[in-house]
Enzyme design. Structure first.
Site, short mmCIF file in Angstrom:
data_model
loop_
_atom_site.label_atom_id
_atom_site.label_comp_id
_atom_site.label_asym_id
_atom_site.label_seq_id
_atom_site.Cartn_x
_atom_site.Cartn_y
_atom_site.Cartn_z
N ASP A 57 0.22 -4.13 3.47
CA ASP A 57 -0.55 -2.94 3.89
C ASP A 57 0.00 -1.65 3.30
O ASP A 57 -0.12 -0.58 3.91
CB ASP A 57 -0.56 -2.79 5.43
CG ASP A 57 -1.00 -4.04 6.14
OD1 ASP A 57 -1.87 -4.73 5.60
OD2 ASP A 57 -0.46 -4.32 7.23
N HIS A 101 -7.47 -5.61 1.61
CA HIS A 101 -7.15 -4.43 0.84
C HIS A 101 -8.25 -3.40 1.08
O HIS A 101 -9.42 -3.65 0.80
CB HIS A 101 -7.08 -4.77 -0.65
CG HIS A 101 -5.93 -5.68 -0.98
ND1 HIS A 101 -5.68 -6.14 -2.24
CD2 HIS A 101 -4.95 -6.19 -0.21
CE1 HIS A 101 -4.60 -6.91 -2.23
NE2 HIS A 101 -4.16 -6.96 -0.99
P1 GDP Z 1 -3.15 -3.08 1.07
O1 GDP Z 1 -3.38 -4.39 1.72
O2 GDP Z 1 -1.78 -2.94 0.49
O3 GDP Z 1 -4.23 -2.72 0.10
O4 GDP Z 1 -3.19 -1.97 2.22
P2 GDP Z 1 -4.27 -1.82 3.41
O5 GDP Z 1 -5.59 -1.54 2.84
O6 GDP Z 1 -4.14 -2.96 4.36
O7 GDP Z 1 -3.67 -0.55 4.17
C1 GDP Z 1 -3.50 0.67 3.57
C2 GDP Z 1 -4.16 1.72 4.46
O8 GDP Z 1 -3.77 3.00 4.00
C3 GDP Z 1 -5.67 1.70 4.39
O9 GDP Z 1 -6.17 2.14 5.61
C4 GDP Z 1 -5.96 2.70 3.27
O10 GDP Z 1 -7.27 3.24 3.34
C5 GDP Z 1 -4.93 3.73 3.57
N1 GDP Z 1 -4.46 4.54 2.47
C6 GDP Z 1 -4.08 4.16 1.22
N2 GDP Z 1 -3.53 5.22 0.57
C7 GDP Z 1 -3.58 6.27 1.44
C8 GDP Z 1 -3.12 7.62 1.37
O11 GDP Z 1 -2.52 8.06 0.40
N3 GDP Z 1 -3.32 8.39 2.48
C9 GDP Z 1 -3.94 7.95 3.59
N4 GDP Z 1 -4.09 8.75 4.62
N5 GDP Z 1 -4.35 6.65 3.70
C10 GDP Z 1 -4.17 5.85 2.64
#
Ligand code: GDP
Length: 426
Positions: A13, A41
């Site tokens: 995440d 993701h």
């Molecule tokens: P992944 O599985 O590594 O792709 O991560 P996830 O999607 O499970 O979780 C990452 C969370 O952080 C999601 O809710 C994204 O929309 C959010 N996100 C990613 N980059 C940023 C950022 O720079 N700022 C904010 N506020 N949210 C972010």
């Protein structure tokens, strides 16, 4: 031209989906090489907000070929429903290829995942019940079904009948459940196979040739380094390797084709599921960070479970980046911390009265206590800032301090969930 792996430095995440979607604009192939539908993701772009579980994060770019490699646990129903969702929301049909060597998550893998978690009770691992552990167990027991088997009906029926001999004993005698019929499972799989047939090919040959032509290939990891079964927080790990080193195996390209390894880490910590999480915070402090984190609070993209929260953990992240072999870091969610007067950062663990900066193994991890340093917060909204120099001085100091603690250059800073909220730090 190079292969670039985008991988998690922590527990998953970290924001890999967002970074992959952004980087995909400048590459021609995006590959998923491990894991399955047990993690999502999150991607926010001009088409809206999506949580991709099976599809590679390059599907929003029409020029990108998206590959599901042989290391992936392929959940065909989930894949088809994601494709339908994309079509229903106006995303052009993505170019997709599925490895004929990938193995298929079977209905009974999910059923065994559910039954085993139930049986374990308070000792359950917090599985997402997507069938991943039973799937990989079968793979290594040589009881798996490869995509190619879906088009050889007699072979498929024989393999399922063979596999179900031992499974039905377990169902009946360990779990007290009715036994399963191989033929009805085979019929279901044959139908699913027909629906993906046009995507299936030898993706290894495709990738080897793309690599020889010098095309830009992105390899997208699932979960993070600390969930790696060999190097992570076993047994609270996942069932396939989450490391960039495995990308070559799960995709079928030479290890030396991977030149860049981008480890993604959040500006604070979050973790879903059970297991040791040394710098976990609780109560109002955690609730506030969880509420303000991510794009709509820190809740699992697959399960909706509230994520466990903590401050940035330099010990775990340095270890995670080392395992990944990170050549650069993408730091995400920096914008989230704009509400704090001061921001704790975990710089060491205390173990038996001694401070260490090394990540302990096994039971010692449960005994470790976080040692914090406090940094000044910048107390500003940075979601509109475009370059590193325009960030508030204290935000820059925060980034530079993390960089020094991890020992790998932070090259990318994500300051909001949308694709364009990403800056390159020179
Ligand atoms: P992944 O599985 O590594 O792709 O991560 P996830 O999607 O499970 O979780 C990452 C969370 O952080 C999601 O809710 C994204 O929309 C959010 N996100 C990613 N980059 C940023 C950022 O720079 N700022 C904010 N506020 N949210 C972010």
């Amino acid at each position: 031209m190079a292969g670039t792996a985008i991988v998690g430095a922590n527990w998953g995440d970290e924001g890999k989906g967002k970074i992959t979607d952004a980087f995909a604009a400048k590459c021609s192939v995006v590959v998923r090489y491990q894991g399955g539908a047990n993690a999502g993701h999150t991607i926010i772009n001009e088409f809206g907000k999506f949580a991709l579980h099976m599809l590679p994060s390059g599907v929003f770019h029409p020029h990108v070929t998206n590959i599901i490699g042989q290391g992936v646990a392929l959940d065909i129903s989930k894949l088809l429903s994601e494709l339908d969702e994309l079509a229903g929301r106006g995303v052009p049909d993505p170019a997709l290829r599925i490895s004929l060597r990938a193995q298929v998550v079977l209905p009974y893998h999910k059923w065994f995942d559910e039954l085993e978690e139930r049986r374990l009770g308070e000792h359950a691992f917090g599985s997402t019940k997507a069938g991943i552990a039973p799937f990989y167990s079968d793979k290594y027991l040589k009881l798996g079904i490869q995509v190619a088997d879906l088009f050889n009906i007699e072979l498929l029926r024989a393999k399922l009948a063979h596999s179900l001999v031992s499974k039905n004993v377990l169902l009946e005698h360990l779990y007290g459940q009715p036994s399963l019929c191989p033929d009805s499972i085979a019929d279901e799989l044959i139908q699913l196979g027909e629906r993906i047939k046009s995507y299936v090919c030898d993706t290894t040959m495709f990738l080897q040739e793309a690599n020889r032509r010098g095309e830009e290939i992105l390899l997208e990891g699932q979960l993070g380094a600390l969930r790696d079964p060999d190097n992570g927080i076993y047994p609270y790990s996942t069932s396939s390797s989450t490391l960039a080193g495995f990308a070559a195996v799960g995709a079928g390209i030479p290890p030396y084709a991977i030149k860049r390894i981008v480890a993604v880490t959040k500006a604070y910590s979050s973790c879903v599921g059970a297991g040791p999480f040394v710098d976990e915070i609780f109560g109002e402090e955690a609730d506030e960070l969880r509420r303000l984190g991510g794009d709509a609070g820190e809740y699992g993209a697959t399960t909706g479970r509230p994520r466990r929260m903590g401050w940035f953990d330099a010990v775990a992240t340095r270890y995670g980046c080392m395992l990944q072999g990170a050549t650069e870091i993408a730091l995400t969610n920096l914008d989230v911390l704009g509400y704090r007067d001061t921001i704790p950062v975990c710089v060491a663990y205390e173990l038996n009265g001694i401070q260490t900066q090394e990540f302990p193994a096994a039971e010692e991890l449960n005994q470790a206590k976080p040692v914090y340093m406090e940094l000044q917060g910048w107390k500003e909204d940075i979601s509109g800032v475009r370059c590193f120099e325009d960030l508030p001085e204290l935000a820059r100091q925060y980034v530079l301090t993390l960089e020094e603690l991890i020992g790998v250059p932070i090259k990318w800073i994500s300051y909001g969930p949308r694709r364009e909220q990403l800056m390159e730090k020179m």
